[in-house]
Design an enzyme around this catalytic site. Structure first.
Site, PDB file in Angstrom:
ATOM      1  N   ASP A  44      -2.153  -3.461  -3.637  1.00 58.40           N
ATOM      2  CA  ASP A  44      -3.495  -3.299  -3.080  1.00 58.40           C
ATOM      3  C   ASP A  44      -4.359  -4.487  -3.495  1.00 58.40           C
ATOM      4  O   ASP A  44      -4.556  -4.737  -4.686  1.00 58.40           O
ATOM      5  CB  ASP A  44      -4.122  -2.003  -3.582  1.00 58.40           C
ATOM      6  CG  ASP A  44      -5.530  -1.800  -3.041  1.00 58.40           C
ATOM      7  OD1 ASP A  44      -5.658  -1.271  -1.928  1.00 58.40           O
ATOM      8  OD2 ASP A  44      -6.492  -2.189  -3.730  1.00 58.40           O
ATOM      9  N   TYR A  49     -11.549  -9.439  -3.687  1.00 62.04           N
ATOM     10  CA  TYR A  49     -10.896  -9.595  -4.991  1.00 62.04           C
ATOM     11  C   TYR A  49     -10.569 -11.060  -5.262  1.00 62.04           C
ATOM     12  O   TYR A  49     -10.212 -11.415  -6.380  1.00 62.04           O
ATOM     13  CB  TYR A  49      -9.599  -8.787  -5.058  1.00 62.04           C
ATOM     14  CG  TYR A  49      -9.753  -7.292  -4.970  1.00 62.04           C
ATOM     15  CD1 TYR A  49     -11.007  -6.678  -4.932  1.00 62.04           C
ATOM     16  CD2 TYR A  49      -8.625  -6.468  -4.910  1.00 62.04           C
ATOM     17  CE1 TYR A  49     -11.128  -5.313  -4.836  1.00 62.04           C
ATOM     18  CE2 TYR A  49      -8.741  -5.093  -4.820  1.00 62.04           C
ATOM     19  CZ  TYR A  49      -9.992  -4.520  -4.776  1.00 62.04           C
ATOM     20  OH  TYR A  49     -10.105  -3.155  -4.679  1.00 62.04           O
ATOM     21  N   LYS A  74      -8.481  -5.595   2.445  1.00 60.31           N
ATOM     22  CA  LYS A  74      -9.740  -5.004   2.902  1.00 60.31           C
ATOM     23  C   LYS A  74     -10.704  -6.071   3.409  1.00 60.31           C
ATOM     24  O   LYS A  74     -10.760  -7.174   2.874  1.00 60.31           O
ATOM     25  CB  LYS A  74     -10.404  -4.228   1.752  1.00 60.31           C
ATOM     26  CG  LYS A  74      -9.486  -3.275   1.018  1.00 60.31           C
ATOM     27  CD  LYS A  74     -10.197  -2.625  -0.162  1.00 60.31           C
ATOM     28  CE  LYS A  74      -9.200  -1.916  -1.059  1.00 60.31           C
ATOM     29  NZ  LYS A  74      -8.410  -2.876  -1.885  1.00 60.31           N
ATOM     30  N   HIS A 107     -13.906  -2.224   3.589  1.00 56.84           N
ATOM     31  CA  HIS A 107     -14.078  -2.085   2.144  1.00 56.84           C
ATOM     32  C   HIS A 107     -15.289  -1.238   1.759  1.00 56.84           C
ATOM     33  O   HIS A 107     -15.253  -0.490   0.792  1.00 56.84           O
ATOM     34  CB  HIS A 107     -14.199  -3.475   1.512  1.00 56.84           C
ATOM     35  CG  HIS A 107     -13.847  -3.524   0.069  1.00 56.84           C
ATOM     36  ND1 HIS A 107     -13.418  -4.673  -0.556  1.00 56.84           N
ATOM     37  CD2 HIS A 107     -13.863  -2.586  -0.893  1.00 56.84           C
ATOM     38  CE1 HIS A 107     -13.182  -4.426  -1.830  1.00 56.84           C
ATOM     39  NE2 HIS A 107     -13.463  -3.161  -2.069  1.00 56.84           N
TER      40      HIS A 107
END
Length: 285
Positions: A44, A49, A74, A107
């Site tokens: 994930d 990120y 996302k 997200h």
């Protein structure tokens, strides 16, 4: 590895590996590579990120075939306008070095959600994304957006652990066969949770640690989990939850730990505006 069937017919690994807050300085690459070597088959990540490229490289350099690894990423808020979303999907594919993502999520549930969802649906039709879903949608936010979607999300990724069990949300999702993915499945290292007497008692009974009891509880509740760790021993132990089963009475004891309150409230005033201005995901491009 166990799998769960989504409402679109695809099977997703029941446990995966989360990469939130793992830096893209080689650490993400090394830990994801290690996780895959240890048997993890679900990674994930997210645009926000900032480590998609290292995730993709780790998958590529592993000895596991791409089709045997489930990649979730996302879309970030600043790209929710339809045309921006289409470009962002292609950019994620480029960074990951793959022709498709197994699952792609919105997200956060703020801004031009309707436009972003349309882009995700089209990406699915084009084969760029196999499954689509949402994240951080409370019952209020789900009811605000999803009834106007042309299709039902396959998952909703939200905070979930024994202290925040999303019971009201599950009443909405279960009839639609929408799976919950748990972020923070171990309470983000919450010492109170990990030292809860009921959990420790069960850990002693089954010869497991507290984290394994929590993850097994969530698994038996039908929750997809992806705990994060940088330690190979912990990554391995987080996977060792399928060789025992909690009883109905034990499950009820753990259900009773629910407080209904998590560390993040997506419905709180100003959250959308704060996240919208949190950072620029394209700053280094």
């Amino acid at each position: 590895m166990e799998y769960m069937k989504l409402n679109d017919g695809l099977e997703i690994p029941a446990i995966g590996f989360g990469t939130f807050m793992i830096p893209a300085d080689g650490t993400t690459y090394e830990t994801v590579k290690t996780a895959i070597d240890l048997g993890i088959r679900h990674i994930d990540t997210a645009t926000a990120y900032f480590n998609e490229q290292e995730v993709g490289q780790a998958v590529k350099d592993s000895e596991v075939e791409r089709e045997d690894i489930w990649i979730t990423s996302k879309l970030w808020l600043q790209d929710y306008e339809y045309e921006d979303a289409k470009k962002a999907i292609d950019l994620s594919l480029e960074k990951l070095g793959t022709d498709y993502m197994d699952l792609y999520l919105l997200h956060q549930p703020y801004g031009k959600v309707d436009e972003a969802w349309r882009a995700l649906e089209e990406a699915k039709e084009e084969g760029k994304v196999l499954s689509v879903g949402v994240s951080n949608m409370t019952p209020k936010l789900w009811n605000k957006w999803v009834p106007d979607f042309d299709s039902i999300p396959s998952v909703n990724q939200v905070e979930f652990n024994p202290y925040i069990q999303q019971k009201e949300l599950k009443e909405i999702l279960n009839p639609l066969d929408v799976k919950i993915q748990a972020w923070g499945p171990l309470g983000r290292g919450n010492a109170d949770l990990l030292n809860n007497p009921i959990i420790l008692e069960l850990a002693e009974k089954y010869g497991k640690n507290a984290g394994q009891i929590i993850l097994r509880f969530e698994n038996q509740e039908g929750i997809i989990v992806f705990p994060k760790s940088l330690t190979p021993e912990r990554i391995k132990s987080n996977m060792e939850i399928f060789d025992f089963k909690l009883t109905d009475i034990e499950m009820d004891k753990l259900r009773a730990l629910d407080t209904g309150k998590g560390s993040h409230d997506p419905d709180a005033p100003g959250v959308g505006e704060m996240l919208m201005n949190a950072f620029d995901v394209h700053a280094n491009e």
